[in-house]
Scaffold this active site. Structure first.
Site, short mmCIF file in Angstrom:
data_model
loop_
_atom_site.label_atom_id
_atom_site.label_comp_id
_atom_site.label_asym_id
_atom_site.label_seq_id
_atom_site.Cartn_x
_atom_site.Cartn_y
_atom_site.Cartn_z
N TRP A 1 0.86 -1.18 0.00
CA TRP A 1 0.00 0.00 0.00
C TRP A 1 0.89 1.24 0.00
CZ3 TRP A 1 -2.03 2.65 4.86
CH2 TRP A 1 -3.03 3.59 4.53
N ASP B 1 -0.55 -5.41 9.17
CA ASP B 1 -1.62 -4.48 8.82
C ASP B 1 -2.80 -5.32 8.35
OD1 ASP B 1 -3.28 -2.48 7.92
OD2 ASP B 1 -1.82 -1.55 6.58
N ALA C 1 -6.60 -4.89 7.32
CA ALA C 1 -7.61 -3.89 7.00
C ALA C 1 -8.86 -4.49 6.36
CB ALA C 1 -7.03 -2.83 6.06
N LYS D 1 -13.50 -1.01 6.27
CA LYS D 1 -14.07 -1.86 5.23
C LYS D 1 -15.10 -2.82 5.77
CE LYS D 1 -10.13 -0.20 3.48
NZ LYS D 1 -9.16 0.58 4.26
#
Length: 394
Positions: free
Chosen positions: A127, A208, A210, A243
């Site tokens: 990302w 991470d 997400a 999300k």
């Protein structure tokens, strides 16, 4: 003072969004922005969120500050969701943050504070904001191989070889599931091998996560994270609720510091609170309050999980439809990887020139590295995308 400022590089995704808005074509397709959208092109408010908000409106009596680390009920609920019983709750320090990005930023700040000489190993690609924040904080980054552009899967041999060059105390940034931007994930055997390398070389994992619930399911998407947390001396976990709860604008995230040494929890918790105080004092509470309400109410949680599962299955169906349509048009299974990827994103592995040709000729908007948001499609636009991919020579 202001005259000394220099223009900063434009955010490529935000620039792409503006180009899309300015495009007058009716048949344009937005696959660039990293936001879930349903078949009507809307990012919906989830049913459980609506119900929780109404309940909160009726019951909440104060908008006073919460603690520096946020509401403990939120931390408890998120730790349970992500880690289950893989580690003792007493071994986890946690602090609410403004979104997953806030959690990532605080984790990097903690790394710099704890070990200023640490390098952070990041997947190639990752990302973009990972790199941007690390560069801003002057933390040295090292790319490790991850995406195999021939197979559009994980270059696991390359990844392991590169991690073996890391020094004791270096940090390895991993994606918990639904890798952004590639959509290519580690399997559990690979997670186990990565953990073996981390422990062998004295490396610190930072995860991470997400997109829990967008890949193979809520429990399945957390398996790798849980294995790391349970089998390494310490790790950092940055989580986002944007999300899977659909609360992007509420900026709801959590940073966890996990240590097998239970005696470290108080120091770690104090450090997370200190970092929050330096950056924004008290974290936002509205989204966090909704999440904890949902996760602690059986009926709300069941409704949320059911809608999340509908979302996940819808994206998988679009992936399969696109792979099938490309196979029909080409007579080849070379695009089969699209059905194997997980989450919102897939990386086509093509050139920026071909991406630009799709935009110019067919109104297909995707990031220049060929990352496309599967959730930007619907049943009617999948054939349009498939034809554009082939017309561009991909």
């Amino acid at each position: 003072m202001f005259e000394t400022l220099k223009p900063q590089p434009a955010d490529k995704i935000l620039a792409l969004m503006q180009m899309y808005r300015d495009d007058p074509r009716d048949n344009k397709i937005d696959l660039g922005v990293g936001v879930y959208k349903n078949a009507e092109g809307v990012t919906p408010v989830m049913r459980a969120i609506k119900t929780a908000e109404h309940k909160l409106w009726e019951e909440q009596t104060s908008k006073s500050y919460v603690g520096l680390a946020g509401d403990p009920a939120y931390s408890d609920a998120m730790i349970k969701l992500i880690l289950a019983d893989s580690v003792e709750r007493a071994n986890v320090a946690a602090a609410a943050t403004p979104g997953g990005t806030g959690a990532v930023r605080q984790a990097f700040e903690l790394i710099k504070m704890a070990n200023p000489g640490a390098r952070v190993f990041v997947s190639n690609p990752t990302w973009p904001n990972h790199i941007s924040i690390l560069n801003y904080l002057n933390i040295e980054t090292v790319a490790y191989r991850y995406f195999d552009r021939e197979t559009c899967g994980v270059d696991f041999d390359g990844m392991i070889a590169d991690l073996k060059t890391a020094n004791k105390g270096d940090v390895v940034l991993l994606h918990g599931c639904c890798h952004n931007p590639t959509g290519a994930n580690l399997n559990m055997v690979q997670w186990q091998e990565v953990v073996a390398i981390l422990n062998e070389r004295g490396l610190i994992p930072m995860i991470d996560i997400a997109y829990q619930g967008f890949g193979d399911g809520l429990e399945e998407d957390a398996q790798g994270v849980r294995y790391v947390a349970a089998n390494t001396p310490e790790c950092l976990i940055a989580a986002s609720c944007s999300k899977n709860f659909g609360i992007y604008r509420e900026r709801t995230g959590l940073l966890m510091a996990v240590s097998q040494d239970g005696g470290a929890q108080a120091l770690n918790q104090g450090t997370l609170a200190f970092l929050n105080r330096q950056n924004y004092s008290f974290p936002p509470d509205h989204g966090a309050r909704l999440v904890s309400m949902i996760l602690n109410d059986d009926a709300l949680r069941a409704d949320w999980a059911a809608e999340l599962e509908e979302t996940r299955l819808g994206m998988l169906a679009l992936r399969q439809q696109l792979a099938d349509e490309l196979q029909r048009l080409t007579g080849s299974d070379r695009f089969g990887f699209l059905a194997q990827h997980r989450g919102m994103f897939s990386l086509l592995g093509t050139t920026p020139e071909m991406v630009e040709k799709m935009r110019a000729d067919s109104g297909i908007y995707m990031v220049g590295d060929s990352r496309m948001n599967i959730a930007g499609l619907n049943e009617q636009t999948v054939p349009i995308l498939a034809k554009a991919i082939l017309d561009a020579g991909v």
